[in-house]
Design an enzyme around this catalytic site. Structure first.
Site, PDB file in Angstrom:
ATOM      1  N   HIS A   1       0.842  -1.207   0.000  1.00  0.00           N
ATOM      2  CA  HIS A   1       0.000   0.000   0.000  1.00  0.00           C
ATOM      3  C   HIS A   1       0.878   1.257   0.000  1.00  0.00           C
ATOM      4  O   HIS A   1       0.636   2.195  -0.760  1.00  0.00           O
ATOM      5  CB  HIS A   1      -0.875   0.058   1.255  1.00  0.00           C
TER       6      HIS A   1
ATOM      7  N   LYS B   1     -15.604  -7.419   6.673  1.00  0.00           N
ATOM      8  CA  LYS B   1     -16.732  -7.513   7.601  1.00  0.00           C
ATOM      9  C   LYS B   1     -16.262  -7.491   9.046  1.00  0.00           C
ATOM     10  O   LYS B   1     -16.874  -6.897   9.898  1.00  0.00           O
ATOM     11  CB  LYS B   1     -17.520  -8.789   7.319  1.00  0.00           C
TER      12      LYS B   1
ATOM     13  N   ARG C   1      -2.110  -6.266  -8.294  1.00  0.00           N
ATOM     14  CA  ARG C   1      -1.061  -7.226  -7.975  1.00  0.00           C
ATOM     15  C   ARG C   1      -0.955  -8.333  -9.014  1.00  0.00           C
ATOM     16  O   ARG C   1       0.108  -8.748  -9.405  1.00  0.00           O
ATOM     17  CB  ARG C   1      -1.321  -7.870  -6.608  1.00  0.00           C
TER      18      ARG C   1
ATOM     19  N   SER D   1      -3.020  -7.438   3.088  1.00  0.00           N
ATOM     20  CA  SER D   1      -3.299  -7.316   4.519  1.00  0.00           C
ATOM     21  C   SER D   1      -3.630  -8.690   5.095  1.00  0.00           C
ATOM     22  O   SER D   1      -3.258  -8.998   6.236  1.00  0.00           O
ATOM     23  CB  SER D   1      -4.465  -6.362   4.758  1.00  0.00           C
TER      24      SER D   1
HETATM   25  P1  ADP Z   1      -5.816  -5.923   0.677  1.00  0.00           P
HETATM   26  O1  ADP Z   1      -6.469  -6.441   1.910  1.00  0.00           O
HETATM   27  O2  ADP Z   1      -5.922  -6.900  -0.464  1.00  0.00           O
HETATM   28  O3  ADP Z   1      -4.431  -5.442   0.899  1.00  0.00           O
HETATM   29  P2  ADP Z   1      -7.076  -3.261   0.399  1.00  0.00           P
HETATM   30  O4  ADP Z   1      -8.552  -3.042   0.209  1.00  0.00           O
HETATM   31  O5  ADP Z   1      -6.528  -2.783   1.687  1.00  0.00           O
HETATM   32  O6  ADP Z   1      -6.779  -4.779   0.148  1.00  0.00           O
HETATM   33  O7  ADP Z   1      -6.286  -2.624  -0.816  1.00  0.00           O
HETATM   34  C1  ADP Z   1      -6.451  -1.306  -1.222  1.00  0.00           C
HETATM   35  C2  ADP Z   1      -5.830  -1.084  -2.572  1.00  0.00           C
HETATM   36  O8  ADP Z   1      -4.450  -1.377  -2.533  1.00  0.00           O
HETATM   37  C3  ADP Z   1      -6.397  -1.946  -3.705  1.00  0.00           C
HETATM   38  O9  ADP Z   1      -6.411  -1.169  -4.879  1.00  0.00           O
HETATM   39  C4  ADP Z   1      -5.376  -3.065  -3.808  1.00  0.00           C
HETATM   40  O10 ADP Z   1      -5.367  -3.635  -5.098  1.00  0.00           O
HETATM   41  C5  ADP Z   1      -4.109  -2.320  -3.524  1.00  0.00           C
HETATM   42  N1  ADP Z   1      -3.038  -3.174  -3.019  1.00  0.00           N
HETATM   43  C6  ADP Z   1      -3.083  -3.964  -1.926  1.00  0.00           C
HETATM   44  N2  ADP Z   1      -1.904  -4.623  -1.743  1.00  0.00           N
HETATM   45  C7  ADP Z   1      -1.097  -4.217  -2.774  1.00  0.00           C
HETATM   46  C8  ADP Z   1       0.240  -4.544  -3.182  1.00  0.00           C
HETATM   47  N3  ADP Z   1       0.970  -5.445  -2.499  1.00  0.00           N
HETATM   48  N4  ADP Z   1       0.728  -3.945  -4.285  1.00  0.00           N
HETATM   49  C9  ADP Z   1      -0.043  -3.073  -4.976  1.00  0.00           C
HETATM   50  N5  ADP Z   1      -1.301  -2.732  -4.670  1.00  0.00           N
HETATM   51  C10 ADP Z   1      -1.827  -3.290  -3.576  1.00  0.00           C
END
Ligand code: ADP
Length: 174
Positions: free
Chosen positions: A16, A40, A92, A130
């Site tokens: 992120h 959730k 990703r 996450s």
């Molecule tokens: P996650 O739980 O999968 O990390 P989030 O809802 O917190 O999901 O992710 C927010 C945004 O960040 C989304 O656009 C997701 O595709 C992107 N994202 C999450 N992890 C990565 C990563 N490792 N590299 C690039 N983008 C990411």
């Protein structure tokens, strides 16, 4: 131009943060929007998630990044009200693409003035989410390098009890 970067960030990962840093170079302002409803049963409250992102951002002197929680209504409406013309999504793998592509088309249908821009993940974080962080932390594994240093302690301590219990259950079974 202002860009909104939405997600659940439960918790923020280095994947992120990489997207936030790169967006901050492309746009005059980046608004990180922490959504209440995408998980959730989140491990961290909305306030904790916002606070962790703020600390990570502050640690990097990203002066044009703001963090807000986003609790009601449509993302495109919130983005527009905040002055954002762009929604940033990180990709990703192909598996992210199908859902995100659908959301991008849906959002454009709802609000043609807001564009979705996809940023490809940094290769070293392509496997990072996450959920992976939570799973490893729960099992007592090393999450150093997966989350920003500023939040490492918060994540470790949130799950410390979990792996101790998991370990105790294992001992009991043996
Ligand atoms: P996650 O739980 O999968 O990390 P989030 O809802 O917190 O999901 O992710 C927010 C945004 O960040 C989304 O656009 C997701 O595709 C992107 N994202 C999450 N992890 C990565 C990563 N490792 N590299 C690039 N983008 C990411």
């Amino acid at each position: 131009m202002i860009a909104a970067y939405p997600g659940s960030f439960d918790p923020i990962t280095n994947g992120h943060l990489d997207i936030i840093e790169r967006s901050a170079q492309l746009y005059s302002e980046v608004l990180v929007l922490v959504a209440v409803n995408s998980t959730k049963n989140p491990a961290f409250s909305l306030e904790e998630r916002v606070d962790m992102i703020e600390r990570a951002v502050r640690g990097r002197n990203l002066h044009n990044v703001r963090v807000e929680s986003f609790t009601v209504g449509l993302l495109v409406d919130y983005a527009e009200r905040s002055g954002a013309q762009v929604i940033i999504k990180g990709l990703r793998a192909v598996s992210d693409f199908e859902y995100e592509f659908q959301m991008a088309l849906l959002n454009r249908n709802l609000k043609p003035s807001v564009e979705t821009i996809f940023l490809a993940t940094a290769a070293e974080y392509s496997w990072l989410s996450s959920s992976v962080v939570k799973e490893i932390a729960r099992l007592g594994g090393d999450i150093g390098g997966m989350v920003p240093l500023e939040v490492l302690k918060d994540v470790k301590s949130r799950f410390a009890g979990d792996w101790a219990t998991a370990g105790a259950q294992l001992v009991e079974r043996v």
